[in-house]
Design a protein around this motif. Structure first.
Motif, mmCIF file in Angstrom:
data_model
loop_
_atom_site.group_PDB
_atom_site.id
_atom_site.type_symbol
_atom_site.label_atom_id
_atom_site.label_comp_id
_atom_site.label_asym_id
_atom_site.label_seq_id
_atom_site.Cartn_x
_atom_site.Cartn_y
_atom_site.Cartn_z
ATOM 1 N N SER A 318 0.826 -1.207 0.000
ATOM 2 C CA SER A 318 0.000 0.000 0.000
ATOM 3 C C SER A 318 0.862 1.259 0.000
ATOM 4 O O SER A 318 0.567 2.229 -0.715
ATOM 5 C CB SER A 318 -0.926 -0.014 1.220
ATOM 6 O OG SER A 318 -1.695 1.159 1.281
ATOM 7 N N LYS A 369 -15.248 -6.325 -2.002
ATOM 8 C CA LYS A 369 -14.976 -7.371 -1.021
ATOM 9 C C LYS A 369 -15.654 -6.979 0.285
ATOM 10 O O LYS A 369 -15.075 -6.304 1.130
ATOM 11 C CB LYS A 369 -13.470 -7.526 -0.817
ATOM 12 C CG LYS A 369 -13.077 -8.739 0.013
ATOM 13 C CD LYS A 369 -11.561 -8.874 0.061
ATOM 14 C CE LYS A 369 -11.161 -10.118 0.843
ATOM 15 N NZ LYS A 369 -9.677 -10.248 0.911
ATOM 16 N N ALA A 371 -17.313 -7.321 4.074
ATOM 17 C CA ALA A 371 -16.909 -8.064 5.267
ATOM 18 C C ALA A 371 -17.827 -9.240 5.548
ATOM 19 O O ALA A 371 -17.416 -10.211 6.178
ATOM 20 C CB ALA A 371 -16.872 -7.115 6.472
ATOM 21 N N THR A 376 -15.146 -12.230 -3.494
ATOM 22 C CA THR A 376 -14.831 -10.951 -4.117
ATOM 23 C C THR A 376 -15.589 -10.867 -5.435
ATOM 24 O O THR A 376 -15.499 -11.776 -6.261
ATOM 25 C CB THR A 376 -13.325 -10.808 -4.370
ATOM 26 O OG1 THR A 376 -12.636 -10.852 -3.113
ATOM 27 C CG2 THR A 376 -13.015 -9.492 -5.069
ATOM 28 N N SER A 412 -18.532 -3.472 6.959
ATOM 29 C CA SER A 412 -17.618 -2.629 6.201
ATOM 30 C C SER A 412 -17.438 -3.189 4.794
ATOM 31 O O SER A 412 -17.624 -4.380 4.540
ATOM 32 C CB SER A 412 -16.265 -2.529 6.910
ATOM 33 O OG SER A 412 -15.676 -3.803 7.035
ATOM 34 N N GLN A 414 -14.930 -3.115 1.199
ATOM 35 C CA GLN A 414 -13.621 -2.827 0.630
ATOM 36 C C GLN A 414 -13.743 -2.885 -0.888
ATOM 37 O O GLN A 414 -14.185 -3.887 -1.451
ATOM 38 C CB GLN A 414 -12.585 -3.839 1.118
ATOM 39 C CG GLN A 414 -11.164 -3.496 0.715
ATOM 40 C CD GLN A 414 -10.170 -4.510 1.234
ATOM 41 O OE1 GLN A 414 -10.069 -5.609 0.702
ATOM 42 N NE2 GLN A 414 -9.445 -4.153 2.274
ATOM 43 N N ILE A 416 -11.688 -2.583 -4.436
ATOM 44 C CA ILE A 416 -10.340 -2.733 -4.975
ATOM 45 C C ILE A 416 -10.334 -2.215 -6.407
ATOM 46 O O ILE A 416 -11.067 -2.716 -7.265
ATOM 47 C CB ILE A 416 -9.888 -4.201 -4.934
ATOM 48 C CG1 ILE A 416 -9.940 -4.724 -3.491
ATOM 49 C CG2 ILE A 416 -8.479 -4.347 -5.513
ATOM 50 C CD1 ILE A 416 -9.792 -6.220 -3.379
ATOM 51 N N THR A 429 -6.716 0.154 -2.927
ATOM 52 C CA THR A 429 -7.912 -0.163 -2.153
ATOM 53 C C THR A 429 -8.593 1.095 -1.648
ATOM 54 O O THR A 429 -7.960 1.963 -1.048
ATOM 55 C CB THR A 429 -7.548 -1.054 -0.948
ATOM 56 O OG1 THR A 429 -6.951 -2.255 -1.427
ATOM 57 C CG2 THR A 429 -8.789 -1.393 -0.138
ATOM 58 N N TYR A 430 -9.885 1.192 -1.944
ATOM 59 C CA TYR A 430 -10.740 2.161 -1.264
ATOM 60 C C TYR A 430 -11.329 1.417 -0.062
ATOM 61 O O TYR A 430 -11.823 0.301 -0.217
ATOM 62 C CB TYR A 430 -11.931 2.584 -2.116
ATOM 63 C CG TYR A 430 -11.678 3.113 -3.497
ATOM 64 C CD1 TYR A 430 -11.469 4.465 -3.713
ATOM 65 C CD2 TYR A 430 -11.723 2.273 -4.602
ATOM 66 C CE1 TYR A 430 -11.299 4.964 -4.993
ATOM 67 C CE2 TYR A 430 -11.557 2.761 -5.887
ATOM 68 C CZ TYR A 430 -11.345 4.106 -6.074
ATOM 69 O OH TYR A 430 -11.192 4.599 -7.339
ATOM 70 N N SER A 431 -11.309 2.010 1.109
ATOM 71 C CA SER A 431 -11.944 1.365 2.253
ATOM 72 C C SER A 431 -13.084 2.229 2.756
ATOM 73 O O SER A 431 -12.967 3.446 2.832
ATOM 74 C CB SER A 431 -10.940 1.133 3.383
ATOM 75 O OG SER A 431 -10.041 0.112 3.033
ATOM 76 N N GLY A 433 -15.562 2.032 6.014
ATOM 77 C CA GLY A 433 -15.912 1.309 7.222
ATOM 78 C C GLY A 433 -17.378 1.419 7.560
ATOM 79 O O GLY A 433 -18.133 2.196 6.986
#
Length: 753
Positions: A318, A369, A371, A376, A412, A414, A416, A429-431, A433
């Motif tokens: 990252s 992706k 949680a 995926t 959450s 994720q 990609i 990666t965009y995250s 939460g």
């Protein structure tokens, strides 16, 4: 040769006249780097983490922070704590310098609460060095210091505090001297940018200070007989210790170590290179990092991203992706919210990729992706060419799982993303939460406030009235109470505002006006006002506005027409003056002339109606010939090829600060009303922003860029004046750069001559 030892020895020199003391010598360039390197690229060569604890912002030793972050790539945590009614963290992250500023309010100093504070700050990865900014007088900071000093550490583990230092006025034991005056003299602008980027305003310099002195009060590094240099005795990389503690097989450890050696070699070579060569070497280092990941998961027999080894590898990947994007001037961001549809609740995801560089890239494949699922899912497999100075925005809706509001479940997401740069696939990666699923946001509009300086001898004006406006947006189906908390710096007092709002179903936005009383004690540094919106579950959203005293007096007799101000930044600036301004609509352009205005300002946006451009071109030419003034801030080509009666050809390259040259410091642009520090302004513009130079013909170049190009020019057309400005003045004003504010005012006032 051991690269890290070479760096260490080049920085530290024994001081013959002071026993057991060292001087940190000023380094104008890294020992391994022949070109300018950003802090977030340098930090690829070290895992060292430093915590600097202070009571007030004036205690922060910015030359030392610069030494750690910008010259050695260390991650730096700036931490302070005070007493408050509830436990609260104010957090500010500077990705550019790898600095995290954390300010806490605590309602007690029990061991449990202090342990929570440390856990939140460091996330289980304790720093290598802890530095106390002095002898603390505040009870909370003394308690935090004592807790850290009395913590039990297992030195066989990977993460533990190896050294404690305290800043002193003098020291008799083992210590380190930092030549702070040399840093202030040569790196002042960079340190100002660093402090502001960390959300801590402009640092205050002590002009009488030549050295800052640090006493080594505790040392857990192996005894080597070396002098107590800050970084001596520390492992620059944690990788070997991590695999030693977590992988039993010597063969497996050796295979990973070989890949790691190749990775470090490419990073080291990249720091010596520049431009495209540096990016190519970083791309090779990325491939080696991916080999490390592949080797580890193959040996493990499964993909398990939760182990310490895997987390370290993923963080390394990252970080190098961030460095590549920084060097290539590509950035990305994502935003997620909950929406109601006829089919039920859905997550709405907005993905944005900006190409601010000089090479086309391809943006494409996007994967989800969540949680709550081990699968995926590819949600977009299309690839799009993204030309320089363009943005790609994509939006998606994703079915929310049933019972998504159940407590205790992780919802959450994720995302990609993939970008092809120089033929290489870069995954990022965009995250988003679970805390973001409410769809709440708050935004100061505008997010900056310029305060006129107080008259020196005025006794009847001790307070300046002002106000900020914030807009809260929320899901239409949300109903309930939210609490509004405003934090202001010393020198600003808050008037009455609604501290609790009852939000109703159907509302999507609520406006809050925040009256302020600004006193002379605000000072000249940039300060911040923070708004936090919370409910019974905790913090929902927050935002920051910046406030600064700056000379910016435009008279009410100045009448300004505004064009192409799509983002509203020109209006945000002009509304803080007495000048009269009007944003011209398409209808106004068709029906009216411009002779009412002293100046027409063209912003950084675009013209929505291409059929309007020929008419606008004719009107601007006639306006100029009759004695009007036009100031064009936008990039050439944004408004059509023939909008202005001059040729403006963009140079297509970024201009380094050394290539900016003001032909004369006596031009009225620099002294019409306010004296502009031109060298300082140009250096900040080149180092921290994107200036767009162009060849303007005909035109008198006021500030030269590369050969034949300019970032500020003046062209006489008939009785009028056309000013082209490729400097990022508007963006700099938003960040409250005082010289940018002065130059902008001078350009507008020049039109009244």
């Amino acid at each position: 040769m051991d690269l890290t030892q070479n760096i260490e020895h080049s920085i530290f020199r024994p001081m013959a006249s002071l026993k057991n003391l060292l001087i940190v010598c000023l380094i104008l360039g890294m020992a391994f780097c022949g070109a300018s390197v950003s802090a977030n690229t340098i930090n690829l060569l070290t895992d060292i983490r430093v915590a600097y604890l202070y009571e007030s912002a004036g205690q922060i030793d910015w030359p030392l922070i610069y030494y750690f972050a910008a010259e050695n790539g260390c991650r730096v945590d700036l931490v302070t704590a005070g007493t408050g009614p509830v436990f609260k963290q104010l957090y500010h992250n500077s990705d550019r310098y790898n600095i995290i500023s954390s300010r806490y309010l605590v309602n007690d100093t029990s061991s449990g609460l202090l342990d929570s504070l440390i856990s939140i700050t460091f996330g289980g990865e304790l720093p290598d060095i802890v530095i106390f900014a002095g002898q603390f007088s505040d009870g909370t900071m003394r308690a935090l210091e004592n807790y850290l000093l009395n913590m039990e550490f297992d030195t066989s583990q990977v993460f533990y505090i190896s050294k404690f230092y305290r800043r002193m006025t003098d020291v008799e034991g083992r210590g380190v001297y930092l030549k702070s005056k040399q840093y202030w003299d040569s790196k002042y602008e960079e340190m100002v940018q660093m402090a502001e980027d960390a959300g801590l305003g402009v640092p205050v310099r002590n002009h009488e200070e030549i050295y800052s002195i640090y006493d080594l009060i505790r040392d857990r590094t192996p005894v080597t007989g070396q002098k107590p240099a800050f970084l001596s005795g520390l492992d620059r990389f944690k990788f070997d210790r991590i695999i030693e503690k977590n992988i039993e097989s010597m063969v497996q450890r050796s295979a990973l170590a070989i890949n790691r050696k190749n990775y470090v070699t490419f990073i080291s070579d990249a720091l010596k290179a520049q431009g495209n060569e540096r990016i190519e070497l970083l791309l090779k280092a990325l491939q080696e990092a991916k080999k490390i990941r592949q080797t580890y998961y193959y040996q493990l027999g499964q993909v398990d991203a939760t182990s310490l080894v895997a987390r370290y590898i993923e963080n390394s990947i990252s970080s190098i992706v961030d460095a590549i994007f920084y060097e290539a001037k590509v950035d990305y961001r994502g935003n997620i919210s909950m929406i109601e549809t006829a089919e039920g609740r859905k997550f709405k995801f907005k993905a944005e990729i900006n190409n601010n560089g000089y090479t086309s890239v391809r943006a494409g494949r996007l994967e989800l992706k969540p949680a709550w699922s081990k699968q995926t899912t590819v949600i977009d497999s299309n690839w799009t060419d993204l030309l320089p100075n363009n943005t790609l925005i994509r939006e998606y809706s994703i079915d929310a799982p049933l019972h998504q509001n159940d407590e205790g479940n992780d919802y959450s997401l994720q995302f990609i993303g993939h970008v092809l740069y120089a033929g290489k696939d870069i995954e990022f990666t965009y995250s988003a939460g679970a805390f973001e699923r409410t769809g709440f946001s708050v935004e100061f509009v505008p997010d900056f406030l310029i305060i006129q300086p107080f008259p020196e001898l005025s006794l009847d004006k001790l307070v300046e009235s002002a106000y900020l406006k914030a807009i809260i947006t929320k899901p239409a189906d949300f109903a309930g109470a939210v609490d509004i908390d405003i934090t202001v710096p010393p020198g600003i007092h808050i008037g009455a505002y609604e501290k609790r709002l009852e939000l109703r179903t159907g509302q999507t936005a609520v406006e809050i006006k925040i009256p302020l009383a600004v006193t002379k004690s605000l000072g000249i540094q940039r300060q911040e006002v923070i708004i936090n919106v919370s409910d019974k579950t905790g913090l929902l959203t927050s935002d920051i506005a910046y406030v600064r005293q700056a000379e910016f007096d435009l008279p009410g007799s100045l009448i300004i027409a505004v064009l192409a101000d799509n983002n509203g930044l020109l209006e945000d600036i002009l509304m803080q003056t007495d000048a009269v301004y009007k944003s011209l609509t398409d209808r106004y352009i068709k029906a009216r002339e411009f002779d009412y205005y002293n100046v027409v300002v063209i912003g950084s946006g675009t013209m929505d109606d291409p059929q309007l451009q020929p008419l606008l071109s004719d009107k601007l030419k006639a306006y100029l010939e009759m004695g009007g003034t036009v100031i064009a801030f936008s990039r050439p080509g944004q408004w059509g090829e023939n909008l202005l009666p001059v040729s403006i050809v963009p140079s297509g390259s970024k201009t380094a600060s050394k290539d900016f040259r003001a032909k004369t410091g006596n031009h009225p642009f620099f002294k019409e009303k306010y004296e502009v520090n031109v060298p300082g302004l140009l250096k900040r513009a080149a180092d921290n922003y994107e200036s767009r130079s162009a060849v303007v013909f005909p035109g008198e170049r006021v500030i030269d860029a590369e050969e034949g190009a300019t970032v500020l020019s003046e062209t006489r057309i008939g009785e009028g004046t056309l000013i082209f400005c490729g400097l990022p003045l508007l963006e700099m004003i938003r960040n409250l750069d005082p010289d940018a504010i002065k130059l902008f005012a001078n350009l507008l006032l020049y039109s009244k001559k």
